[in-house]
Each structure stands twice: as C-alpha cells, then as structure tokens.
Design a protein around this motif. Structure first.
Motif, PDB file in Angstrom:
ATOM      1  N   GLY A 113     -18.977  -6.183  -2.080  1.00 37.24           N
ATOM      2  CA  GLY A 113     -17.849  -5.180  -2.150  1.00 37.24           C
ATOM      3  C   GLY A 113     -17.505  -4.485  -3.364  1.00 37.24           C
ATOM      4  N   VAL A 114     -17.703  -5.181  -4.517  1.00 35.67           N
ATOM      5  CA  VAL A 114     -17.896  -4.563  -5.510  1.00 35.67           C
ATOM      6  C   VAL A 114     -18.687  -3.420  -5.695  1.00 35.67           C
ATOM      7  CG1 VAL A 114     -18.152  -4.712  -8.194  1.00 35.67           C
ATOM      8  CG2 VAL A 114     -16.617  -6.202  -7.070  1.00 35.67           C
ATOM      9  N   GLN A 115     -19.988  -3.902  -5.157  1.00 31.25           N
ATOM     10  CA  GLN A 115     -21.196  -2.773  -5.061  1.00 31.25           C
ATOM     11  C   GLN A 115     -20.957  -1.423  -4.269  1.00 31.25           C
ATOM     12  OE1 GLN A 115     -24.715  -3.008  -6.618  1.00 31.25           O
ATOM     13  NE2 GLN A 115     -24.416  -0.672  -6.262  1.00 31.25           N
ATOM     14  N   MET A 120     -19.472   4.045  -3.737  1.00 32.23           N
ATOM     15  CA  MET A 120     -18.240   5.052  -3.234  1.00 32.23           C
ATOM     16  C   MET A 120     -17.798   5.731  -4.713  1.00 32.23           C
ATOM     17  SD  MET A 120     -14.774   4.209  -1.606  1.00 32.23           S
ATOM     18  CE  MET A 120     -13.898   3.236  -2.744  1.00 32.23           C
ATOM     19  N   CYS A 121     -17.442   5.142  -5.752  1.00 31.19           N
ATOM     20  CA  CYS A 121     -16.961   5.985  -6.831  1.00 31.19           C
ATOM     21  C   CYS A 121     -17.923   6.720  -7.389  1.00 31.19           C
ATOM     22  CB  CYS A 121     -16.405   5.367  -7.748  1.00 31.19           C
ATOM     23  SG  CYS A 121     -14.813   4.244  -7.131  1.00 31.19           S
ATOM     24  N   SER A 122     -19.411   6.507  -7.102  1.00 33.18           N
ATOM     25  CA  SER A 122     -20.651   7.365  -7.639  1.00 33.18           C
ATOM     26  C   SER A 122     -20.816   8.376  -6.679  1.00 33.18           C
ATOM     27  CB  SER A 122     -21.771   6.299  -7.924  1.00 33.18           C
ATOM     28  OG  SER A 122     -21.308   5.316  -8.839  1.00 33.18           O
ATOM     29  N   GLY A 123     -20.270   8.352  -5.499  1.00 35.48           N
ATOM     30  CA  GLY A 123     -20.715   9.575  -4.435  1.00 35.48           C
ATOM     31  C   GLY A 123     -21.851   8.899  -3.602  1.00 35.48           C
ATOM     32  N   ARG A 124     -22.169   7.661  -3.650  1.00 43.89           N
ATOM     33  CA  ARG A 124     -23.633   7.516  -2.982  1.00 43.89           C
ATOM     34  C   ARG A 124     -22.904   6.621  -1.737  1.00 43.89           C
ATOM     35  NH1 ARG A 124     -25.798   4.004  -8.010  1.00 43.89           N
ATOM     36  NH2 ARG A 124     -25.858   5.879  -9.418  1.00 43.89           N
ATOM     37  N   ARG A 137     -10.720   1.599   1.709  1.00 46.07           N
ATOM     38  CA  ARG A 137      -9.511   1.653   1.305  1.00 46.07           C
ATOM     39  C   ARG A 137      -9.054   0.361   0.626  1.00 46.07           C
ATOM     40  NH1 ARG A 137     -11.392   4.910   2.652  1.00 46.07           N
ATOM     41  NH2 ARG A 137     -11.511   5.234   0.347  1.00 46.07           N
ATOM     42  N   TRP A 138      -9.620  -0.654   0.948  1.00 44.11           N
ATOM     43  CA  TRP A 138      -9.512  -1.915   0.078  1.00 44.11           C
ATOM     44  C   TRP A 138      -9.955  -1.798  -1.235  1.00 44.11           C
ATOM     45  CZ3 TRP A 138      -6.104  -5.717   0.244  1.00 44.11           C
ATOM     46  CH2 TRP A 138      -6.487  -6.893  -0.415  1.00 44.11           C
ATOM     47  N   MET A 139     -11.223  -1.152  -1.062  1.00 42.21           N
ATOM     48  CA  MET A 139     -11.798  -1.038  -2.589  1.00 42.21           C
ATOM     49  C   MET A 139     -11.064  -0.129  -3.578  1.00 42.21           C
ATOM     50  SD  MET A 139     -13.598  -3.453  -2.443  1.00 42.21           S
ATOM     51  CE  MET A 139     -14.267  -3.279  -4.090  1.00 42.21           C
ATOM     52  N   ASP A 140     -10.323   0.794  -2.960  1.00 46.80           N
ATOM     53  CA  ASP A 140      -9.434   1.506  -3.922  1.00 46.80           C
ATOM     54  C   ASP A 140      -8.811   0.889  -4.721  1.00 46.80           C
ATOM     55  OD1 ASP A 140     -10.253   4.070  -2.583  1.00 46.80           O
ATOM     56  OD2 ASP A 140      -8.764   4.124  -1.308  1.00 46.80           O
ATOM     57  N   ILE A 141      -8.373  -0.481  -4.210  1.00 50.35           N
ATOM     58  CA  ILE A 141      -7.737  -1.216  -5.421  1.00 50.35           C
ATOM     59  C   ILE A 141      -8.247  -1.024  -6.713  1.00 50.35           C
ATOM     60  CG2 ILE A 141      -6.641  -3.479  -6.086  1.00 50.35           C
ATOM     61  CD1 ILE A 141      -6.460  -3.826  -3.041  1.00 50.35           C
ATOM     62  N   LEU A 142      -9.755  -1.277  -6.730  1.00 54.20           N
ATOM     63  CA  LEU A 142     -10.672  -1.378  -7.724  1.00 54.20           C
ATOM     64  C   LEU A 142     -10.990  -0.146  -8.323  1.00 54.20           C
ATOM     65  CD1 LEU A 142     -11.949  -3.523  -9.645  1.00 54.20           C
ATOM     66  CD2 LEU A 142     -13.807  -3.523  -8.063  1.00 54.20           C
ATOM     67  N   ARG A 159     -21.969  -5.425 -12.917  1.00 55.54           N
ATOM     68  CA  ARG A 159     -21.428  -6.658 -13.436  1.00 55.54           C
ATOM     69  C   ARG A 159     -20.172  -6.838 -14.171  1.00 55.54           C
ATOM     70  NH1 ARG A 159     -21.371  -9.585 -17.807  1.00 55.54           N
ATOM     71  NH2 ARG A 159     -21.981  -8.066 -19.152  1.00 55.54           N
ATOM     72  N   LEU A 160     -20.088  -5.462 -14.992  1.00 53.43           N
ATOM     73  CA  LEU A 160     -18.556  -5.412 -15.527  1.00 53.43           C
ATOM     74  C   LEU A 160     -17.711  -5.054 -14.524  1.00 53.43           C
ATOM     75  CD1 LEU A 160     -19.585  -2.966 -18.701  1.00 53.43           C
ATOM     76  CD2 LEU A 160     -18.920  -5.515 -18.656  1.00 53.43           C
TER      77      LEU A 160
END
Length: 215
Positions: A113-115, A120-124, A137-142, A159-160
């Motif tokens: 999920g974090v990956q 997603m945030c890197s445009g990949r 949409r769930w990962m938008d929390i992060l 990892r961070l």
C-alpha cells in the motif's frame, strides 16, 4: 447473485486439525472466552499484509488483542460525515466499549500500500489516481507525508514513508475526541511500531526524537 462454494479441502483439513488439537487441549479457555466475552487490554491497528502476523510477533493468545487490519495500517482523521468508516468504527468500539488501555499502530517493511502511494505520488501509478480506485483514495491519507520526504534513493524514501504511515495514523488518532480524552486522563497510551519482515527487527517511535529505534 453468485453462488458461494464450499471450502477447499486443504482448509477443511487444517480446521479439523485445529479442532482436534489446539481447541481440544484448551476447550475450557475457549468456553470461558465465549461466556465471559472479550476483555482485551490492547488494540492493534496493522496492515492487511499476510506476512504481518500480529499475534505471533507478541506471542498473544485468543482474547488478548483487539485487532483491526487495513491497507497500510492507516487511520483517517475523525470525520463524522455519515459515510461508512470501518477503521473509525473499530477505534470507537475499542475505546468506548472495550476500554482498551494500549493502542498500537504497527507498520512494516515491503508494504504494498505504501509502495502504491509512493508510485502514485511519483506519477508512476496513474491507475491509482482514478477517482474509482478505492486503494488510491485510501492512500490519499498518506499523500501529505510523501511531500515531506527528503531527497534520496527510492528504497530509503519508501522505508521512511512506511514509518510515516505509522506517525500519520497516530496523529490522526488524536483527532478522535474520545482517544484524546482517554490519553489526557492517562487511561490510554499510544504506541507506534514498525517491523522489518526480513530481519524480524521491531522498531518503536520515540516522540521526543521523532525517530524509530530498535526495541
């Protein structure tokens, strides 16, 4: 409506093995749990990942942990908007009904999920940007935590971000009035943990230093 199928044979065999051994050897304890109800002291919010086995990590028995699992062990902010909120409902039940005294958020290495959030945030991962993507949409929390990541190698940044998922959840838990009240009155303590699946190392979050160190 699709028709359900019977359990596969390997699961049936495992069940009968458990019933004939573990259950039979502890029949009195299981009956006690059924008759007396559950009285866990601790709630654990962990990832759905099949490699994260919370009860094994802590050697816990039935009735000890109230466990809620979701993608990337995330807790959303307190939002009483009338929509369905499975994680928030679990937190409310743990605090108000079960009156747990320890609340643990447990993250882990290699979190898909974090990956996904990182990609997603890197445009990949444009598919996760789709409004119809529950995972996205769930990962938008992060997502805000991604913006705060330092420059560096992807593996280290992921990892961070995994550890930031724990901190994000702890921060969001404090927006729940009954969580904050329980902590202010010292009826509840909050803990942030991250486990390395490969090495078995368990790290805990130190609020003073804002770092994770080995337990």
């Amino acid at each position: 409506m699709p028709t359900a199928r019977l359990l596969p044979d390997y699961l049936v065999r495992r069940y009968h093995g458990w019933k004939a051994t573990t259950y039979e050897d502890n029949k009195g304890w299981y009956r006690h749990l059924a008759e007396d109800g559950q009285h866990p002291r601790c709630m654990v919010i962990s990832c759905c990942d099949s490699r994260v086995h919370v009860t094994s990590i802590f050697g816990a028995d039935q009735g000890e942990f109230f466990i809620h699992r979701n993608i990337a062990n995330l807790v959303p902010p307190h939002t009483p908007d009338g929509h369905h909120h499975g994680t928030s409902a679990a937190v409310e039940y743990a605090i108000k009904a079960l009156k747990i005294s320890q609340l643990i958020v447990l993250g882990h290495s290699g979190c898909g999920g974090v990956q996904g959030c990182y990609d997603m945030c890197s445009g990949r991962a444009p598919e996760l940007e789709e409004e119809s993507s529950f995972v996205g949409r769930w990962m938008d929390i992060l997502r805000p935590s991604f913006e705060d990541l330092p420059e560096g190698e992807d593996a280290e940044r992921v990892r961070l971000l995994e550890q930031n998922s724990v901190v994000t959840s702890m921060r969001n838990l404090m927006t729940f009035p009954y969580v904050k009240d329980a902590m202010d009155s010292e009826r509840l303590s909050l803990h942030g943990l991250w486990v390395d699946i490969s090495s078995g190392d368990l790290l805990q979050f130190h609020p003073e230093t804002r770092n994770f160190t080995t337990v």
